[in-house]
Design a protein around this motif. Sequence first.
Motif, short mmCIF file in Angstrom:
data_model
loop_
_atom_site.label_atom_id
_atom_site.label_comp_id
_atom_site.label_asym_id
_atom_site.label_seq_id
_atom_site.Cartn_x
_atom_site.Cartn_y
_atom_site.Cartn_z
N ALA A 88 0.82 -1.22 0.00
CA ALA A 88 0.00 0.00 0.00
C ALA A 88 0.85 1.27 0.00
CB ALA A 88 -0.93 0.00 1.21
N PRO A 89 0.66 2.15 -1.00
CA PRO A 89 1.42 3.40 -1.04
C PRO A 89 0.86 4.48 -0.11
CG PRO A 89 -0.04 3.26 -2.93
CD PRO A 89 -0.19 1.96 -2.19
N ALA A 90 -0.38 4.29 0.34
CA ALA A 90 -1.03 5.29 1.20
C ALA A 90 -1.79 4.57 2.31
CB ALA A 90 -1.98 6.17 0.39
N PHE A 91 -2.03 5.31 3.39
CA PHE A 91 -2.72 4.72 4.54
C PHE A 91 -4.10 4.20 4.16
CE2 PHE A 91 -5.51 5.10 8.26
CZ PHE A 91 -4.83 4.30 9.17
N SER A 92 -4.83 4.94 3.33
CA SER A 92 -6.17 4.54 2.94
C SER A 92 -6.14 3.22 2.17
CB SER A 92 -6.84 5.62 2.10
OG SER A 92 -6.08 5.89 0.93
N VAL A 93 -5.11 3.01 1.38
CA VAL A 93 -4.98 1.77 0.62
C VAL A 93 -4.69 0.60 1.56
CG1 VAL A 93 -3.74 0.55 -1.22
CG2 VAL A 93 -4.18 3.01 -1.41
N MET A 94 -3.85 0.84 2.56
CA MET A 94 -3.59 -0.22 3.53
C MET A 94 -4.85 -0.58 4.31
SD MET A 94 -0.91 -0.55 6.70
CE MET A 94 -0.73 -2.16 7.49
N LEU A 95 -5.63 0.43 4.67
CA LEU A 95 -6.88 0.18 5.38
C LEU A 95 -7.81 -0.68 4.51
CD1 LEU A 95 -8.71 0.66 7.80
CD2 LEU A 95 -9.41 2.84 6.77
N THR A 96 -7.84 -0.40 3.21
CA THR A 96 -8.65 -1.20 2.30
C THR A 96 -8.17 -2.65 2.27
OG1 THR A 96 -9.06 0.73 0.89
CG2 THR A 96 -9.42 -1.43 -0.09
N GLY A 97 -6.85 -2.84 2.26
CA GLY A 97 -6.30 -4.19 2.28
C GLY A 97 -6.67 -4.94 3.55
N ARG A 98 -6.66 -4.24 4.66
CA ARG A 98 -7.05 -4.87 5.94
C ARG A 98 -8.51 -5.32 5.90
NH1 ARG A 98 -4.28 -6.78 9.90
NH2 ARG A 98 -5.52 -5.82 11.55
N VAL A 99 -9.38 -4.51 5.34
CA VAL A 99 -10.80 -4.86 5.28
C VAL A 99 -11.00 -6.06 4.35
CG1 VAL A 99 -13.08 -4.07 4.54
CG2 VAL A 99 -11.59 -2.54 5.84
N ILE A 100 -10.31 -6.08 3.22
CA ILE A 100 -10.43 -7.21 2.29
C ILE A 100 -10.01 -8.51 2.98
CG2 ILE A 100 -9.48 -8.24 0.18
CD1 ILE A 100 -9.34 -5.41 -0.98
N ALA A 101 -8.88 -8.47 3.68
CA ALA A 101 -8.41 -9.67 4.39
C ALA A 101 -9.40 -10.11 5.46
CB ALA A 101 -7.04 -9.40 5.00
N SER A 102 -10.03 -9.13 6.10
CA SER A 102 -10.93 -9.45 7.22
C SER A 102 -12.18 -10.19 6.77
CB SER A 102 -11.34 -8.16 7.94
OG SER A 102 -12.26 -7.39 7.15
N LEU A 103 -12.57 -10.05 5.52
CA LEU A 103 -13.79 -10.69 5.04
C LEU A 103 -13.69 -12.21 5.09
CD1 LEU A 103 -14.63 -8.45 1.94
CD2 LEU A 103 -15.69 -8.39 4.22
N ALA A 104 -12.46 -12.72 5.09
CA ALA A 104 -12.28 -14.18 5.12
C ALA A 104 -12.37 -14.74 6.53
CB ALA A 104 -10.91 -14.53 4.52
N HIS A 105 -12.21 -13.93 7.54
CA HIS A 105 -11.97 -14.39 8.90
C HIS A 105 -13.10 -15.26 9.47
CE1 HIS A 105 -10.13 -13.43 13.03
NE2 HIS A 105 -11.21 -14.15 13.29
N GLY A 106 -14.26 -14.65 9.68
CA GLY A 106 -15.34 -15.35 10.36
C GLY A 106 -15.84 -16.57 9.62
N ALA A 107 -16.03 -16.43 8.30
CA ALA A 107 -16.55 -17.54 7.51
C ALA A 107 -15.55 -18.69 7.44
CB ALA A 107 -16.90 -17.07 6.10
N PHE A 108 -14.25 -18.38 7.41
CA PHE A 108 -13.25 -19.45 7.37
C PHE A 108 -13.36 -20.32 8.62
CE2 PHE A 108 -9.15 -21.43 8.08
CZ PHE A 108 -8.83 -21.92 6.82
N PHE A 109 -13.49 -19.69 9.77
CA PHE A 109 -13.60 -20.47 11.00
C PHE A 109 -14.94 -21.18 11.10
CE2 PHE A 109 -10.14 -17.64 12.43
CZ PHE A 109 -9.26 -18.61 12.88
N GLY A 110 -16.02 -20.52 10.64
CA GLY A 110 -17.33 -21.16 10.69
C GLY A 110 -17.43 -22.36 9.78
N ILE A 111 -17.05 -22.19 8.51
CA ILE A 111 -17.12 -23.28 7.54
C ILE A 111 -16.03 -24.30 7.80
CG2 ILE A 111 -16.95 -23.87 5.09
CD1 ILE A 111 -18.06 -21.03 4.51
N GLY A 112 -14.84 -23.83 8.16
CA GLY A 112 -13.72 -24.74 8.41
C GLY A 112 -13.97 -25.69 9.56
#
Length: 402
Positions: A88-112
């Motif tokens: 990420a070249p800017a803070f806002s882009v890094m924040l976007t990356g964090r949100v994208i990664a977070s979408l996997a979290h709950g469902a991975f543990f639930g389905i897994g």
Amino acid sequence: MPLALLALAIGAFGIGTTEFVIMGLLPEVASDYGVSIPTAGFLVTGYALGVMFGAPLMTVLGTKVPRKRMLMLLMGLFIAGNLLSALAPAFSVMLTGRVIASLAHGAFFGIGSVVAADLVAPHRKAGAIAMMFTGLTVANVVGVPLGTLVGQSVGWRVTFAAVAALGVVGLAGVAKLVPDVPRVEGVRLRHELAAFKNVQVLLAMAMTVLGFGGVFAAVTYIAPMMTRVTGFADGSVTWLLVLFGLGMVGGNLIGGRFADRALMPLLYISLGALAVVLALFTLTAHNKIASAVTILLIGALGFATVPPLQKRVLDHAHGAPTLASAVNIGAFNLGNALSAWLGGVVIAAGFGYTAPNWVGAVLAAAALVLAFLSAALERRDGAPSQVVTGSAPTGRRAAAHH
């Protein structure tokens, strides 16, 4: 145990690492982007909100896709989000990356957890789910401290790139080792949503938000607190996070052991003690030994609440344990987001880096009040129903080992 469980554990390890490692790297990230520590705290808040909304959304979408394919898609999201954060070249882009990664979290543990239970004989289901969740707990003992050390030594971007690489290993493992499981037929969203009409389900989720929020009000800002108030060197944050991780593992084991025997007394003790310890942290933060002991206790008391709260949701979620469990995982992260934001507010207001500890103490005390209210309502209405249809047995086992 099947090798497929190793693939799931690796995915859980990566997810646990990326969620918590940012807390040890807030000063480095803030300095790199030229933002304040409270602003950098939005990287914690954004991830937590992503889990909160992503857990039910991705779980519902996952009912239309074969479980193996859904797990692979979730790991793909995780990889993409962490790569974007690393580059990420800017803070806002890094924040976007964090949100994208977070979408996997709950469902991975639930389905897994459902997939893990299906891989073994009925009498070994709990052990299989425990093995998967071991990845999450080990992440806080090994992955987070190591990621913090790497980030402080050679740059935080390297840490997130390494986490993305872990995701690639997890994805390859799922593709190679996890067998194809057909998607579940006959699942209706209205059946899943009906569980949320139960006041006990809502109270348990509110306790989750407030109790876990109490933990992360303090832990989100542990790096600046320990270095600027206590006097630890930057490199010491790594070992303090190891202590927190060890406390998490111990508290999780205690909570899992006693949740079936004395659920509400366990909640009373853990939430009450957590509120007291967090309040005392404003004093112990000025002493190195006392602060280290306090961090260990916060991890233990905070995570002792996880199995009983998750189990309580499942016990009252009639016919919808999967979605209710996923939403409760989101509730943990709503607590993270709320506390990270409130902690940033009191720091920005000039109350100092120990002020978030008071925020945490108030949140934990509020959760304790809700626990007493929940028990009083339960006594008034009679014993709770233990009938949870569908995959409830699996869900209960998962709760005991989260």
